[in-house]
Design a protein around this motif. Structure first.
Motif, mmCIF file in Angstrom:
data_model
loop_
_atom_site.group_PDB
_atom_site.id
_atom_site.type_symbol
_atom_site.label_atom_id
_atom_site.label_comp_id
_atom_site.label_asym_id
_atom_site.label_seq_id
_atom_site.Cartn_x
_atom_site.Cartn_y
_atom_site.Cartn_z
ATOM 1 N N SER A 11 0.829 -1.197 0.000
ATOM 2 C CA SER A 11 0.000 0.000 0.000
ATOM 3 C C SER A 11 0.871 1.257 0.000
ATOM 4 O O SER A 11 1.673 1.485 0.920
ATOM 5 C CB SER A 11 -0.894 0.001 1.237
ATOM 6 O OG SER A 11 -1.365 1.299 1.515
ATOM 7 N N LYS A 12 0.671 2.062 -1.035
ATOM 8 C CA LYS A 12 1.477 3.275 -1.117
ATOM 9 C C LYS A 12 1.149 4.195 0.048
ATOM 10 O O LYS A 12 2.014 4.892 0.584
ATOM 11 C CB LYS A 12 1.194 3.994 -2.445
ATOM 12 C CG LYS A 12 1.990 5.267 -2.601
ATOM 13 C CD LYS A 12 1.912 5.833 -3.995
ATOM 14 C CE LYS A 12 2.501 7.240 -3.988
ATOM 15 N NZ LYS A 12 2.189 7.980 -5.196
ATOM 16 N N LEU A 13 -0.115 4.159 0.452
ATOM 17 C CA LEU A 13 -0.545 4.993 1.563
ATOM 18 C C LEU A 13 0.247 4.644 2.817
ATOM 19 O O LEU A 13 0.703 5.528 3.555
ATOM 20 C CB LEU A 13 -2.044 4.775 1.799
ATOM 21 C CG LEU A 13 -2.666 5.635 2.876
ATOM 22 C CD1 LEU A 13 -2.624 7.091 2.483
ATOM 23 C CD2 LEU A 13 -4.096 5.197 3.131
ATOM 24 N N ALA A 14 0.404 3.343 3.032
ATOM 25 C CA ALA A 14 1.133 2.918 4.218
ATOM 26 C C ALA A 14 2.600 3.340 4.123
ATOM 27 O O ALA A 14 3.204 3.755 5.118
ATOM 28 C CB ALA A 14 1.029 1.411 4.381
ATOM 29 N N MET A 16 3.707 5.917 2.604
ATOM 30 C CA MET A 16 3.725 7.358 2.859
ATOM 31 C C MET A 16 3.673 7.623 4.355
ATOM 32 O O MET A 16 4.359 8.521 4.873
ATOM 33 C CB MET A 16 2.503 8.018 2.195
ATOM 34 C CG MET A 16 2.643 8.212 0.704
ATOM 35 S SD MET A 16 1.051 8.476 -0.134
ATOM 36 C CE MET A 16 0.569 10.078 0.462
ATOM 37 N N ALA A 17 2.853 6.820 5.053
ATOM 38 C CA ALA A 17 2.719 7.029 6.493
ATOM 39 C C ALA A 17 4.049 6.779 7.202
ATOM 40 O O ALA A 17 4.460 7.562 8.066
ATOM 41 C CB ALA A 17 1.639 6.107 7.044
ATOM 42 N N LYS A 20 6.372 9.581 6.577
ATOM 43 C CA LYS A 20 6.071 10.798 7.331
ATOM 44 C C LYS A 20 6.678 10.723 8.726
ATOM 45 O O LYS A 20 7.298 11.683 9.205
ATOM 46 C CB LYS A 20 4.547 10.964 7.412
ATOM 47 C CG LYS A 20 4.111 12.224 8.125
ATOM 48 C CD LYS A 20 2.607 12.420 7.968
ATOM 49 C CE LYS A 20 2.114 13.443 8.993
ATOM 50 N NZ LYS A 20 0.673 13.420 9.145
#
Lengths: 127, 128, 630
Positions: A11-14, A16-17, A20
């Motif tokens: 997951s790209k979202l993960a 990114m998290a 961050k």
């Protein structure tokens, strides 16, 4: 010291998290990303990261498998397995392959502890 | 299979209800046995197993749910006797409780003649 | 919207799509481990994503679904229609939340209530389902006696889902009751199958066989033969395939740019021609370089158009769920078979296909498929089949919706057409079968007298035809009375978007392909020369023939004003000026080749429908000029 960290998660979202949180702790470190086992191994070879963070829950080969493989290729490289699933079994299996277990969602304190330990490990190994 | 009469055990503490069910079921060709509460019910079954049961939820000594749970924990084939549970209540919670105890069907009282005979015929596999 | 929320939206939508496919596959094949794991993982990842963007309510809802699926993985719960329905409802709510986020840019308020309801639904699924409301395969046309039988059978299925103490007794009694119900109904064969399933279930770890045996036995309650095994599951995308996620807008920008590049290339070609005619020493190299440029740009245009190509799976997969729901709402058992979903077509087509397909599928379910009793009466299988298929045929993509329902009654169509004043009795009586079927496509046509809430009002086959024709395709309808119908869309594979300049002449709007346009000028009347019957003007020391567009095509010419508006165009080596009344906007149009009456008119390359329903005639510039010289 500046290190390179490999983040493996489909997951790209993960990713990114994680990025961050990492940026909050060590903004000058570099980050490499991979979405699956193949990409992770390729990145290991080409980018030569200093440490790796792998998500447990992935299609195809899961994070534990990948962690085990990474540890096999680079036995001294620190590896962390992340999962939202806190079952003792997973924690034990992570430890068994020499990886640290981290809970999802990743928090600053948890990642900081892992990174601090990893840095110490790398520096000790480098001597 | 259809040669012998099917035996129904009625477990209910109300005399009138037991009489009512007996009339309907005997007329429909069933053999009827009676028990006043759960404990009696279990005793009866151990002596002569029934082909199906009708059991009321609210009974003194041992209520329907307790009786049924106990029945389902017995050995086969006793534990497999089809059970129709009856009650004056109809809430989803009650139905769920009865189901969890092992009820095969749940009817709200009063039960009509056709419904009762029909349900028993289906529980026992008697041709329509 | 911050980048995390944007990425969340993108990923969540993909995950939902995958999860729906997996859940439906799991429903068809409860033993399919891959689908079970896939659904579980999807909910797990959605939960993780929700956590990252701080969407606590969604996290809770996903967790509830994840828990339930986890129980199924452990073997503590069986896969039932109710469970799948609950998971799908959960995903439905997620889509609503995603839409809300996309619109407002923020997390939706009031999500807690919805999440709470979903959690209760999952918990309730384990126990408190009222007997009468238990979900099960829809069995239609029941008598009161068989209604009780159905109710009892459904209750046994619910009973089988309970775990814990006394499991053996529950399984054995549920199986015993179910088998006896079938004996009571005079189906000892079915009863034996269920009894076997009980023995199997008590012997081994496989606990689901009894529930499934009862469910499939219920399908045969209407004394019809068992339906054929369900078609294989949809192709799963290769998780390791190399693909790139790109913003649709960026691709569109690329397509636009490529179009402009084509226009520029043509201007260059004109110069190359001029160089050649002028015996310019550079003409040979200019010509050859132009040739290379031409090939490269054509190649680029093809490659860019291919970026827009998507598999039809996107559109087809939405129908799995829709058909299932419509089947429940209408209480008509229908199964959907999908074929050829990996067939590809242009994005514009894939996107715009949903509405017309939806209408056709709704029609088939609402009016085409008969109620179970009627089907049984004519010896058809209890469960109707609707087949959604796609294939590539040369330059076209063919999409079909086929049903095995009652087909189209042409006599009824004739009657209705006359009733609605669409044609007179005599005309209709003399029509061939094919012509009668065509009547269905007329606006205002519909053979149903009741307004069913599924098909809606006023959206008829005329709208479907219009949509498909706007895409550059055509609609065909085949039917056999009593056996079913096929609605076929024949669509262009790649969207031939032609950029045109619109012009008005003689009261009619025309489109001139932009790649043929060199320039537009205003010419004072006195500069127009007469050459016999023809006209010409001098442009940069060259004589260019001038044609009045309206007059050439036989339209009345408008009054001449002081200056003539002229479009200078060139195509296929022929060039000239076209006088028009006024210039309009430039637009991208999908060219549909001229057919029927229009194909008899020379110089029309094709037509396209305008947004207001009008028709734009697109010119074949070369033919226009050739006409006038011959």
């Amino acid at each position: 010291m500046v290190f390179k960290i490999l983040v493996v998660d489909d997951s790209k979202l993960a990713r990114m998290a994680v990025g961050k949180v990492l940026a909050g702790l060590y903004p000058n470190w570099t980050r490499v990303e991979a979405a699956n086992a193949d990409e992770a191994l390729a990145a290991l070879d080409e980018q030569k990261p200093d440490l790796v963070v792998v998500d447990f829950n992935m299609p195809g080969r899961n994070g534990l498998d990948i962690a085990a493989e990474l540890r096999r290729i680079r036995p001294t490289m620190p590896v962390a397995v992340i999962s939202a699933n806190h079952q003792q079994e997973i924690i034990d299996r992570a430890n068994a392959v020499g990886a640290t277990f981290l809970s999802k969602p990743i928090t600053e304190p948890a990642l900081r502890d892992f990174l601090a330990g990893a840095v110490r490990q790398i520096q000790a190994g480098a001597k | 299979m259809a040669d012998r009469k099917m035996r129904i055990l009625v477990v209910d503490d109300a005399n009138l209800i037991r009489l009512y069910y007996r009339r309907i079921l005997e007329e429909a060709g069933f053999e009827v046995e009676e028990a006043l509460n759960g404990i009696e019910g279990l005793e009866r079954l151990l002596v002569s197993p029934a082909d199906a049961l009708i059991v009321d939820i609210n009974m003194p000594q041992m209520d329907g749910v307790t009786f049924l749970s106990a029945l389902r924990r017995q050995a086969l084939p006793l534990s497999s006797i089809p059970a129709l549970v009856t009650s004056t209540e109809s809430s989803a919670g009650d139905i769920a409780t009865a189901r969890a105890a092992g009820a095969n069907f749940y009817c709200v009282k009063p039960i009509g003649r056709e419904d009762l005979a029909g349900a028993m015929a289906m529980f026992c596999g008697v041709r329509a | 919207m911050n980048e995390f929320l944007e990425q969340f939206l993108v990923e969540a939508r993909e995950l939902v799509e995958q999860a729906v496919a997996d859940l439906l596959a799991l429903e068809r094949e409860p033993g399919d481990r891959a689908s079970l794991d896939g659904s579980f993982r999807a909910f797990h990842t959605l939960k993780g994503g929700a956590g990252i963007v701080d969407f606590a309510a969604m996290g809770r809802a996903m967790h509830a679904a994840e828990d339930v699926l986890s129980m199924v993985r452990r073997g503590d719960r069986a896969v039932t229609a109710a469970l799948i329905g609950d998971c799908l409802a959960c995903l439905d709510q997620v889509v609503q939340w995603l839409d809300s986020i996309e619109e407002s840019g923020e997390l939706p308020s009031g999500a807690d209530a919805a999440a709470g309801r979903l959690a209760v639904r999952f918990a309730a699924g384990e126990a408190a389902i009222e007997v009468a409301k238990t979900e099960a395969p829809a069995v239609g046309g029941e008598t009161p006696a068989s209604a009780t039988a159905s109710a009892i059978l459904r209750e046994q299925i619910a009973l089988l889902a309970i775990r814990g103490e006394g499991l053996e007794g529950r399984i054995a009694s549920a199986g015993r009751v179910a088998a006896n119900v079938f004996r009571h109904l005079g189906r000892p064969d079915v009863a034996e199958r269920i009894a076997d399933a009980v023995t199997e279930s008590l012997a081994g770890p496989e606990r689901e066989s009894v529930a499934r045996a009862i469910e499939s036995a219920m399908e045969s309650l209407n004394a019809a033969p068992a339906p054929d095994p369900i078609e294989p599951v949809a192709n799963r995308p290769d998780p390791l395939s190399r693909s790139l996620r790109v913003d649709a807008e960026r691709v569109d920008a690329l397509v636009s740019l490529t179009g402009e590049l084509t226009v520029a290339k043509n201007a260059f070609r004109h110069i190359a021609m001029l160089a050649q005619e002028g015996d310019n020493p550079l003409s040979a190299s200019i010509g050859s370089e132009y040739g290379k440029l031409d090939r490269l740009i054509n190649g680029l245009q093809r490659a860019v158009l291919e970026l827009r190509i998507l598999p039809l799976r996107r559109v087809f997969q939405r129908f799995s769920r829709l058909v299932r729901e419509m089947s429940e709402t209408l209480a008509r058992p229908v199964r959907l078979v999908i074929e050829g979903e990996e067939t590809q077509a242009d994005k514009a087509i894939v996107e715009m296909l949903f509405e017309p397909l939806l209408h056709v599928v709704r029609n088939a379910m609402d009016h085409g498929v008969e109620p179970s009793a009627e089907r049984a009466a004519v010896g058809k299988s209890a469960i109707a089949t609707i087949c959604l298929r796609a294939r590539r045929e040369g330059e076209h993509v063919v999409v079909e919706v086929e049903d095995d329902g009652r087909g189209i009654d042409t006599d009824r169509v004739r009657t209705v057409a006359v009733e609605r004043g669409l044609a007179t009795f005599d005309i209709v009586a003399g029509m061939s079968e094919g012509a009668v079927i065509d009547l269905i496509f007329m606006a205002g046509f519909s053979t149903t007298t009741d307004v069913s809430d599924l098909s809606g009002r006023g959206v008829g086959m005329d709208a479907v035809r219009a949509s498909i024709e706007r895409l550059g395709g055509r609609v065909q309808l085949e039917t056999r009375k009593g056996a079913g119908a096929i609605v076929r869309f024949v669509l262009p594979f790649s969207v031939m978007m032609t950029r045109v300049m619109t012009v008005e002449a003689g009261g009619q709007w025309f489109g001139i392909p932009l790649d043929a346009v060199i320039e537009t000028i205003r010419v004072p009347r006195h500069e127009i020369r007469s050459v016999g019957k023809a006209h010409a003007l001098v442009l940069r020391n060259r004589t260019v023939p001038l044609i009045g567009l309206a007059a050439t095509l036989g339209w009345a010419k408008a009054e001449s004003s002081a200056d003539a508006t002229v479009v200078v165009a060139s195509s296929g080596g022929v060039s000239g000026g076209l006088e028009v009344d006024r210039l309009g906007a430039r637009m991208d149009v999908m060219l549909k080749p001229a057919e029927g009456l229009l194909s008899g008119i020379p110089a029309i390359a094709g037509t396209t429908m305008l947004g207001d329903g009008g028709v734009l005639l697109v010119l074949d510039v070369k033919e226009v000029f050739t006409l006038t010289t011959s």
